[in-house]
Design a protein around this motif. Structure first.
Motif, PDB file in Angstrom:
ATOM      1  N   MET A  66      28.065 -46.615 -20.707  1.00  0.00           N
ATOM      2  CA  MET A  66      27.698 -45.940 -21.951  1.00  0.00           C
ATOM      3  C   MET A  66      26.183 -45.775 -22.071  1.00  0.00           C
ATOM      4  O   MET A  66      25.555 -46.250 -23.011  1.00  0.00           O
ATOM      5  CB  MET A  66      28.233 -46.736 -23.152  1.00  0.00           C
ATOM      6  CG  MET A  66      29.727 -46.810 -23.225  1.00  0.00           C
ATOM      7  SD  MET A  66      30.494 -45.252 -23.740  1.00  0.00           S
ATOM      8  CE  MET A  66      32.196 -45.793 -23.880  1.00  0.00           C
ATOM      9  N   LYS A  67      25.597 -45.107 -21.067  1.00  0.00           N
ATOM     10  CA  LYS A  67      24.173 -44.800 -21.098  1.00  0.00           C
ATOM     11  C   LYS A  67      23.969 -43.398 -20.546  1.00  0.00           C
ATOM     12  O   LYS A  67      24.741 -42.931 -19.707  1.00  0.00           O
ATOM     13  CB  LYS A  67      23.369 -45.817 -20.267  1.00  0.00           C
ATOM     14  CG  LYS A  67      23.396 -47.240 -20.813  1.00  0.00           C
ATOM     15  CD  LYS A  67      22.491 -48.160 -20.007  1.00  0.00           C
ATOM     16  CE  LYS A  67      21.029 -47.894 -20.293  1.00  0.00           C
ATOM     17  NZ  LYS A  67      20.145 -48.896 -19.658  1.00  0.00           N
ATOM     18  N   ASP A  68      22.921 -42.732 -21.005  1.00  0.00           N
ATOM     19  CA  ASP A  68      22.658 -41.370 -20.542  1.00  0.00           C
ATOM     20  C   ASP A  68      22.520 -41.302 -19.028  1.00  0.00           C
ATOM     21  O   ASP A  68      22.971 -40.348 -18.391  1.00  0.00           O
ATOM     22  CB  ASP A  68      21.378 -40.820 -21.200  1.00  0.00           C
ATOM     23  CG  ASP A  68      21.604 -40.427 -22.654  1.00  0.00           C
ATOM     24  OD1 ASP A  68      22.705 -39.911 -22.954  1.00  0.00           O
ATOM     25  OD2 ASP A  68      20.703 -40.641 -23.476  1.00  0.00           O
ATOM     26  N   ILE A  69      21.910 -42.334 -18.443  1.00  0.00           N
ATOM     27  CA  ILE A  69      21.620 -42.295 -17.009  1.00  0.00           C
ATOM     28  C   ILE A  69      22.882 -42.432 -16.161  1.00  0.00           C
ATOM     29  O   ILE A  69      22.921 -41.996 -15.007  1.00  0.00           O
ATOM     30  CB  ILE A  69      20.584 -43.388 -16.645  1.00  0.00           C
ATOM     31  CG1 ILE A  69      19.998 -43.128 -15.259  1.00  0.00           C
ATOM     32  CG2 ILE A  69      21.206 -44.773 -16.730  1.00  0.00           C
ATOM     33  CD1 ILE A  69      18.827 -43.997 -14.923  1.00  0.00           C
ATOM     34  N   THR A  70      23.945 -43.037 -16.722  1.00  0.00           N
ATOM     35  CA  THR A  70      25.177 -43.219 -15.954  1.00  0.00           C
ATOM     36  C   THR A  70      26.312 -42.320 -16.430  1.00  0.00           C
ATOM     37  O   THR A  70      27.307 -42.159 -15.731  1.00  0.00           O
ATOM     38  CB  THR A  70      25.661 -44.681 -16.028  1.00  0.00           C
ATOM     39  OG1 THR A  70      25.831 -45.059 -17.400  1.00  0.00           O
ATOM     40  CG2 THR A  70      24.681 -45.616 -15.358  1.00  0.00           C
ATOM     41  N   ALA A  71      26.181 -41.756 -17.629  1.00  0.00           N
ATOM     42  CA  ALA A  71      27.240 -40.888 -18.156  1.00  0.00           C
ATOM     43  C   ALA A  71      27.416 -39.657 -17.274  1.00  0.00           C
ATOM     44  O   ALA A  71      26.469 -39.185 -16.643  1.00  0.00           O
ATOM     45  CB  ALA A  71      26.896 -40.459 -19.579  1.00  0.00           C
ATOM     46  N   ILE A  72      28.633 -39.162 -17.237  1.00  0.00           N
ATOM     47  CA  ILE A  72      28.939 -38.000 -16.412  1.00  0.00           C
ATOM     48  C   ILE A  72      28.932 -36.737 -17.274  1.00  0.00           C
ATOM     49  O   ILE A  72      29.607 -36.687 -18.315  1.00  0.00           O
ATOM     50  CB  ILE A  72      30.290 -38.179 -15.712  1.00  0.00           C
ATOM     51  CG1 ILE A  72      30.134 -39.242 -14.609  1.00  0.00           C
ATOM     52  CG2 ILE A  72      30.815 -36.877 -15.132  1.00  0.00           C
ATOM     53  CD1 ILE A  72      31.382 -39.511 -13.803  1.00  0.00           C
ATOM     54  N   PRO A  73      28.163 -35.721 -16.870  1.00  0.00           N
ATOM     55  CA  PRO A  73      28.101 -34.482 -17.658  1.00  0.00           C
ATOM     56  C   PRO A  73      29.290 -33.572 -17.360  1.00  0.00           C
ATOM     57  O   PRO A  73      29.569 -33.270 -16.198  1.00  0.00           O
ATOM     58  CB  PRO A  73      26.792 -33.843 -17.190  1.00  0.00           C
ATOM     59  CG  PRO A  73      26.603 -34.345 -15.792  1.00  0.00           C
ATOM     60  CD  PRO A  73      27.225 -35.709 -15.738  1.00  0.00           C
ATOM     61  N   ILE A  74      30.004 -33.165 -18.396  1.00  0.00           N
ATOM     62  CA  ILE A  74      31.114 -32.239 -18.217  1.00  0.00           C
ATOM     63  C   ILE A  74      30.867 -30.976 -19.019  1.00  0.00           C
ATOM     64  O   ILE A  74      30.205 -30.999 -20.055  1.00  0.00           O
ATOM     65  CB  ILE A  74      32.469 -32.873 -18.613  1.00  0.00           C
ATOM     66  CG1 ILE A  74      32.489 -33.248 -20.097  1.00  0.00           C
ATOM     67  CG2 ILE A  74      32.760 -34.092 -17.755  1.00  0.00           C
ATOM     68  CD1 ILE A  74      33.836 -33.785 -20.559  1.00  0.00           C
ATOM     69  N   ILE A  75      31.378 -29.872 -18.511  1.00  0.00           N
ATOM     70  CA  ILE A  75      31.160 -28.575 -19.129  1.00  0.00           C
ATOM     71  C   ILE A  75      32.516 -27.983 -19.497  1.00  0.00           C
ATOM     72  O   ILE A  75      33.386 -27.838 -18.632  1.00  0.00           O
ATOM     73  CB  ILE A  75      30.406 -27.637 -18.168  1.00  0.00           C
ATOM     74  CG1 ILE A  75      29.060 -28.260 -17.786  1.00  0.00           C
ATOM     75  CG2 ILE A  75      30.195 -26.271 -18.792  1.00  0.00           C
ATOM     76  CD1 ILE A  75      28.339 -27.528 -16.689  1.00  0.00           C
ATOM     77  N   MET A  76      32.698 -27.668 -20.769  1.00  0.00           N
ATOM     78  CA  MET A  76      33.997 -27.170 -21.195  1.00  0.00           C
ATOM     79  C   MET A  76      33.882 -26.308 -22.453  1.00  0.00           C
ATOM     80  O   MET A  76      32.839 -26.286 -23.114  1.00  0.00           O
ATOM     81  CB  MET A  76      34.943 -28.343 -21.452  1.00  0.00           C
ATOM     82  CG  MET A  76      34.519 -29.250 -22.564  1.00  0.00           C
ATOM     83  SD  MET A  76      35.551 -30.758 -22.620  1.00  0.00           S
ATOM     84  CE  MET A  76      37.180 -30.047 -22.562  1.00  0.00           C
ATOM     85  N   LYS A  77      34.948 -25.621 -22.756  1.00  0.00           N
ATOM     86  CA  LYS A  77      35.003 -24.815 -23.972  1.00  0.00           C
ATOM     87  C   LYS A  77      35.132 -25.758 -25.168  1.00  0.00           C
ATOM     88  O   LYS A  77      35.959 -26.666 -25.172  1.00  0.00           O
ATOM     89  CB  LYS A  77      36.195 -23.867 -23.931  1.00  0.00           C
ATOM     90  CG  LYS A  77      36.122 -22.823 -22.830  1.00  0.00           C
ATOM     91  CD  LYS A  77      37.406 -22.009 -22.764  1.00  0.00           C
ATOM     92  CE  LYS A  77      37.350 -21.008 -21.612  1.00  0.00           C
ATOM     93  NZ  LYS A  77      38.639 -20.271 -21.459  1.00  0.00           N
ATOM     94  N   THR A  78      34.330 -25.520 -26.183  1.00  0.00           N
ATOM     95  CA  THR A  78      34.379 -26.394 -27.353  1.00  0.00           C
ATOM     96  C   THR A  78      35.720 -26.280 -28.077  1.00  0.00           C
ATOM     97  O   THR A  78      36.115 -27.202 -28.796  1.00  0.00           O
ATOM     98  CB  THR A  78      33.240 -26.061 -28.329  1.00  0.00           C
ATOM     99  OG1 THR A  78      33.296 -24.666 -28.675  1.00  0.00           O
ATOM    100  CG2 THR A  78      31.878 -26.347 -27.693  1.00  0.00           C
ATOM    101  N   SER A  79      36.420 -25.189 -27.877  1.00  0.00           N
ATOM    102  CA  SER A  79      37.729 -25.018 -28.528  1.00  0.00           C
ATOM    103  C   SER A  79      38.763 -26.008 -28.004  1.00  0.00           C
ATOM    104  O   SER A  79      39.812 -26.218 -28.618  1.00  0.00           O
ATOM    105  CB  SER A  79      38.236 -23.585 -28.322  1.00  0.00           C
ATOM    106  OG  SER A  79      38.356 -23.291 -26.936  1.00  0.00           O
ATOM    107  N   HIS A  80      38.475 -26.625 -26.845  1.00  0.00           N
ATOM    108  CA  HIS A  80      39.405 -27.596 -26.272  1.00  0.00           C
ATOM    109  C   HIS A  80      39.200 -29.009 -26.833  1.00  0.00           C
ATOM    110  O   HIS A  80      39.971 -29.909 -26.523  1.00  0.00           O
ATOM    111  CB  HIS A  80      39.238 -27.663 -24.750  1.00  0.00           C
ATOM    112  CG  HIS A  80      39.804 -26.480 -24.034  1.00  0.00           C
ATOM    113  ND1 HIS A  80      40.916 -25.803 -24.460  1.00  0.00           N
ATOM    114  CD2 HIS A  80      39.400 -25.847 -22.891  1.00  0.00           C
ATOM    115  CE1 HIS A  80      41.189 -24.820 -23.629  1.00  0.00           C
ATOM    116  NE2 HIS A  80      40.276 -24.816 -22.674  1.00  0.00           N
TER     117      HIS A  80
END
Length: 205
Positions: A66-80
């Motif tokens: 639970m830190k920015d440096i280890t969190a995984i970035p995901i890209i998705m539609k906000t409607s989901h």
């Protein structure tokens, strides 16, 4: 001032990325494996040395998900995103970070991951070793339970196994919840493509 100032370019990209950020949450990362698509923005092949390095780090320092440096970035539609209004803005208070609730019309719909394939692979390997160690302790405890005449050594062995099982269970619970930073698919494509090229933003990991 130089025409192409690296510091200013970094600041510009950070600003653009911040505008694409929807919020942060946690997910059960390992069960989502078939839905995650790596390599869209970072197509470098998986490096076993990096995976091994991460696994060693997990063993030595534990899981910090639970830190920015280890969190995984995901890209998705906000409607989901069912609970979009409940997402946290950062990981400052991990207890306040909600689970990401998804509303996917197609259960097989892919979630694009900007980076993190090495973390995911290392986490799978680390989780497997924790499960194996847990089963070893279960067998150790069961052997003691099967004995009819117990001495102090047997009791101590039982207690040690039980304590180890509790600790391993805690580790596996930590593995279950992994932080993610959600970016709006409608805004992120070109920005993240540029951002992921920067080494300090985890190109390898």
């Amino acid at each position: 001032a130089p025409k192409n100032d690296p510091a200013k370019e970094t600041q510009r990209l950070d600003t653009l990325v911040a505008k694409c950020k929807v919020g942060v949450a946690w997910v059960e990362l390992l069960p989502m494996k078939t839905r995650l698509k790596f390599g869209v923005y970072n197509d470098r092949p998986q490096n076993e040395a990096e995976v091994n390095k991460l696994v060693a780090s997990f063993h030595e320092s534990g899981i910090v998900s639970m830190k920015d440096i280890t969190a995984i970035p995901i890209i998705m539609k906000t409607s989901h995103i069912k609970n979009i209004d409940d997402l946290a803005s950062n990981f400052d208070d991990p207890d306040e970070v909600p689970e990401l609730e998804l509303d996917l019309d197609d259960l097989d719909e892919i979630i694009v991951v900007a980076s993190g394939q090495h973390r995911h692979a290392a986490l799978e390997r680390y989780n497997r070793t924790q499960k194996e160690q847990y089963q070893t302790q279960v067998k150790k405890r069961s052997k003691v339970e099967a004995l009819k005449n117990l001495n102090q050594e047997h009791v101590a062995s039982y207690n040690e196994a039980h304590q180890a099982m509790c600790e391993l269970k805690g580790v596996m619970d930590d593995i279950r919840k992994w932080g993610v930073v959600i970016y709006d698919e409608g805004k992120s494509v070109n920005v993240m493509l540029a951002q992921v090229e920067r080494p300090e933003h985890g190109r390898v990991l």
